[in-house]
Design a protein around this motif. Structure first.
Motif, PDB file in Angstrom:
ATOM      1  N   LYS A 123       1.023  -1.251   0.030  1.00  0.00           N
ATOM      2  CA  LYS A 123      -0.070  -0.037  -0.044  1.00  0.00           C
ATOM      3  C   LYS A 123       0.714   1.218   0.022  1.00  0.00           C
ATOM      4  O   LYS A 123       0.637   2.295  -0.697  1.00  0.00           O
ATOM      5  N   LEU A 124       2.078   1.374   0.926  1.00  0.00           N
ATOM      6  CA  LEU A 124       2.755   2.328   0.795  1.00  0.00           C
ATOM      7  C   LEU A 124       3.644   2.563  -0.434  1.00  0.00           C
ATOM      8  O   LEU A 124       3.697   3.662  -1.023  1.00  0.00           O
ATOM      9  N   THR A 125       3.814   1.541  -1.195  1.00  0.00           N
ATOM     10  CA  THR A 125       4.538   1.734  -2.808  1.00  0.00           C
ATOM     11  C   THR A 125       3.312   2.196  -3.614  1.00  0.00           C
ATOM     12  O   THR A 125       3.780   3.269  -4.417  1.00  0.00           O
ATOM     13  N   LEU A 146      -2.098   8.796   4.000  1.00  0.00           N
ATOM     14  CA  LEU A 146      -2.142   7.381   3.860  1.00  0.00           C
ATOM     15  C   LEU A 146      -0.554   6.893   4.129  1.00  0.00           C
ATOM     16  O   LEU A 146      -0.261   5.790   4.710  1.00  0.00           O
ATOM     17  N   ILE A 147       0.309   7.596   3.456  1.00  0.00           N
ATOM     18  CA  ILE A 147       1.554   7.336   3.566  1.00  0.00           C
ATOM     19  C   ILE A 147       2.114   7.227   4.923  1.00  0.00           C
ATOM     20  O   ILE A 147       2.811   6.466   5.715  1.00  0.00           O
ATOM     21  N   ARG A 148       1.800   8.408   5.644  1.00  0.00           N
ATOM     22  CA  ARG A 148       2.123   8.324   7.056  1.00  0.00           C
ATOM     23  C   ARG A 148       1.516   7.492   7.782  1.00  0.00           C
ATOM     24  O   ARG A 148       1.993   6.906   9.010  1.00  0.00           O
ATOM     25  N   ALA A 149       0.162   7.081   7.530  1.00  0.00           N
ATOM     26  CA  ALA A 149      -0.477   6.124   8.279  1.00  0.00           C
ATOM     27  C   ALA A 149       0.218   4.471   8.259  1.00  0.00           C
ATOM     28  O   ALA A 149       0.302   4.026   9.234  1.00  0.00           O
ATOM     29  N   CYS A 150       0.512   4.439   6.915  1.00  0.00           N
ATOM     30  CA  CYS A 150       1.142   3.163   6.808  1.00  0.00           C
ATOM     31  C   CYS A 150       2.600   3.097   7.579  1.00  0.00           C
ATOM     32  O   CYS A 150       3.025   1.871   7.906  1.00  0.00           O
ATOM     33  N   ALA A 151       3.215   3.979   7.458  1.00  0.00           N
ATOM     34  CA  ALA A 151       4.687   4.132   8.104  1.00  0.00           C
ATOM     35  C   ALA A 151       4.401   3.986   9.588  1.00  0.00           C
ATOM     36  O   ALA A 151       5.149   3.292  10.282  1.00  0.00           O
ATOM     37  N   GLU A 152       3.502   4.704  10.231  1.00  0.00           N
ATOM     38  CA  GLU A 152       3.114   4.355  11.648  1.00  0.00           C
ATOM     39  C   GLU A 152       2.823   3.071  11.942  1.00  0.00           C
ATOM     40  O   GLU A 152       3.037   2.427  12.950  1.00  0.00           O
ATOM     41  N   ALA A 153       1.885   2.301  11.242  1.00  0.00           N
ATOM     42  CA  ALA A 153       1.512   0.895  11.335  1.00  0.00           C
ATOM     43  C   ALA A 153       2.676   0.055  11.074  1.00  0.00           C
ATOM     44  O   ALA A 153       2.929  -0.802  12.108  1.00  0.00           O
ATOM     45  N   LEU A 154       3.828   0.361  10.418  1.00  0.00           N
ATOM     46  CA  LEU A 154       4.881  -0.353   9.936  1.00  0.00           C
ATOM     47  C   LEU A 154       5.789  -0.341  11.321  1.00  0.00           C
ATOM     48  O   LEU A 154       6.298  -1.354  11.949  1.00  0.00           O
ATOM     49  N   ARG A 155       5.871   0.736  11.710  1.00  0.00           N
ATOM     50  CA  ARG A 155       6.897   1.196  12.918  1.00  0.00           C
ATOM     51  C   ARG A 155       6.005   0.361  14.119  1.00  0.00           C
ATOM     52  O   ARG A 155       6.941  -0.338  14.963  1.00  0.00           O
ATOM     53  N   SER A 156       4.742   0.477  14.328  1.00  0.00           N
ATOM     54  CA  SER A 156       4.057  -0.506  15.577  1.00  0.00           C
ATOM     55  C   SER A 156       4.330  -1.992  15.224  1.00  0.00           C
ATOM     56  O   SER A 156       4.533  -2.693  16.266  1.00  0.00           O
TER      57      SER A 156
END
Length: 162
Positions: A123-125, A146-156
């Protein structure tokens, strides 16, 4: 909306009470909401990345969900629920589905984490690729969110793995 302006409609300084879209007025002074009366025919009506009204509906749903998570003592005085316009239901269902059930009490297994991480990376890509050619300011803002939300989810997810 642009088509209506070209046909002689006038843009008003007021918004629709149901959906928040700027109202138009025809030559006979009849008030018209493009979103409420035409959004049902729009193929992408429930996609917040492509439709400002869907994004607005999703943001409102998020605010309502956040308000419902407040402790009982800090909630404002109870107000009767405001019915959503019919075309907002898709965004509401999408948000509820995205939030999903509460996290499990036991740590998730590695396969679930790996699959989730892969889906987030895809989704990030996709969002990154869409952001480059985007000429719409609203779409660009939504893609950045969306990019920020994906990055935060990946960090979690990475925190869960450690």
């Amino acid at each position: 909306m642009g088509d209506y302006l070209l046909r002689g409609y006038r843009m008003l300084g007021e918004t629709c009470t149901d959906c928040g879209t700027i109202l138009l007025q025809d030559k006979q002074r009849k008030i018209y909401c493009v979103a409420c009366q035409e959004l049902d025919s729009d193929v992408d009506k429930d996609n917040p990345a492509l439709n400002a009204q869907a994004a607005l509906s999703q943001a409102r749903e998020h605010q309502l969900a956040s308000a419902s998570e407040l402790p009982v003592g800090s909630r404002p005085a109870s107000q009767p629920p405001v019915p959503r316009p019919e075309h907002c239901e898709g965004a509401a269902a999408g948000l509820k589905a995205a939030q999903g059930p509460p996290p499990p009490a036991v740590p998730p297994n590695a396969d679930v984490l790996a699959c989730t991480q892969e889906a987030l990376l895809q989704k990030l890509t996709w969002a990154s690729a869409e952001l480059g050619p985007s000429t719409s300011l609203e779409t660009s803002i939504q893609l950045c969110s969306l990019i920020r939300a994906c990055a935060e989810a990946l960090r979690s997810l990475r925190q869960l793995q450690h």
